[in-house]
Motif scaffolding. Structure first.
Motif, PDB file in Angstrom:
ATOM      1  N   ALA A  27       1.187  -1.068   0.223  1.00  0.00           N
ATOM      2  CA  ALA A  27      -0.407  -0.036   0.074  1.00  0.00           C
ATOM      3  C   ALA A  27       0.947   1.119   0.116  1.00  0.00           C
ATOM      4  CB  ALA A  27      -0.925   0.330   1.283  1.00  0.00           C
ATOM      5  N   HIS A  28       1.652   1.634   0.892  1.00  0.00           N
ATOM      6  CA  HIS A  28       2.958   2.340   1.312  1.00  0.00           C
ATOM      7  C   HIS A  28       3.783   2.318  -0.714  1.00  0.00           C
ATOM      8  CE1 HIS A  28       2.151   2.202   5.690  1.00  0.00           C
ATOM      9  NE2 HIS A  28       2.136   3.536   5.009  1.00  0.00           N
ATOM     10  N   ILE A  30       2.908   1.667  -3.057  1.00  0.00           N
ATOM     11  CA  ILE A  30       1.862   1.736  -4.096  1.00  0.00           C
ATOM     12  C   ILE A  30       1.627   3.586  -4.579  1.00  0.00           C
ATOM     13  CG2 ILE A  30      -0.759   2.072  -4.813  1.00  0.00           C
ATOM     14  CD1 ILE A  30      -0.985  -1.078  -4.122  1.00  0.00           C
ATOM     15  N   THR A  31       0.883   4.336  -2.840  1.00  0.00           N
ATOM     16  CA  THR A  31       0.957   5.951  -2.634  1.00  0.00           C
ATOM     17  C   THR A  31       1.710   5.928  -3.436  1.00  0.00           C
ATOM     18  OG1 THR A  31      -0.392   4.644  -1.024  1.00  0.00           O
ATOM     19  CG2 THR A  31       0.200   7.089  -1.022  1.00  0.00           C
ATOM     20  N   GLY A  43      -4.749   1.687  -3.367  1.00  0.00           N
ATOM     21  CA  GLY A  43      -3.498   1.959  -2.298  1.00  0.00           C
ATOM     22  C   GLY A  43      -4.027   1.548  -0.712  1.00  0.00           C
ATOM     23  N   CYS A  47      -4.097  -1.092   2.501  1.00  0.00           N
ATOM     24  CA  CYS A  47      -3.951  -0.106   4.212  1.00  0.00           C
ATOM     25  C   CYS A  47      -4.777  -0.363   5.245  1.00  0.00           C
ATOM     26  CB  CYS A  47      -3.429   1.223   3.374  1.00  0.00           C
ATOM     27  SG  CYS A  47      -2.762   1.689   5.194  1.00  0.00           S
TER      28      CYS A  47
END
Length: 135
Positions: A27-28, A30-31, A43, A47
């Protein structure tokens, strides 16, 4: 976290922690990787799945590994650590954001989360591997 009990019947605390950090790492990253709103939402969804499992897994892990006489103290410690993390996060990340960028924070958090996923996966393998005899 609503499905935690169902997940826990199949997976150990270590494996769930590894999956949590894997989700947070993905998730991080992707962000950090994109500025596209829709992809950032994906993302955030990933998360949220990871973060949703954190309180349930930590709470169940604490209750299964600590004596009943110290459950209150153990849960209080967990709560304190979580709130201290919320308090100190902006203090630690603000200088990096000012010097580099906000994306740098997400890159770092993604990398650290993936490293923690590997550590917990290794702990799960070590803990639950079957010993072999040397002949």
């Amino acid at each position: 976290s609503l499905q935690y009990q169902r997940i826990k019947t199949w997976l150990s605390f270590h494996v769930i922690a590894s999956l949590v950090f894997l989700a947070l790492g993905i998730a991080h990253l992707i962000t950090a990787f994109t500025n596209v709103y829709g992809i950032i939402l994906v993302g955030l969804l990933i998360c949220g799945i990871g973060i949703g499992l954190v309180p349930a897994n930590i709470g169940a892990w604490i209750s299964s590994t600590t004596p009943a006489a110290v459950h209150g103290r153990a849960y209080g410690g967990r709560t304190s650590v979580l709130f201290l993390g919320h308090f100190f996060a902006p203090i630690f990340t603000h200088p990096i954001v000012q010097q580099v960028s906000i994306n740098a924070i997400f890159w770092v958090l993604g990398g650290v989360s993936l490293l923690l996923a590997i550590i917990f996966a290794g702990a799960a393998v070590k803990r639950y591997s079957v010993p072999t005899r040397n002949n």
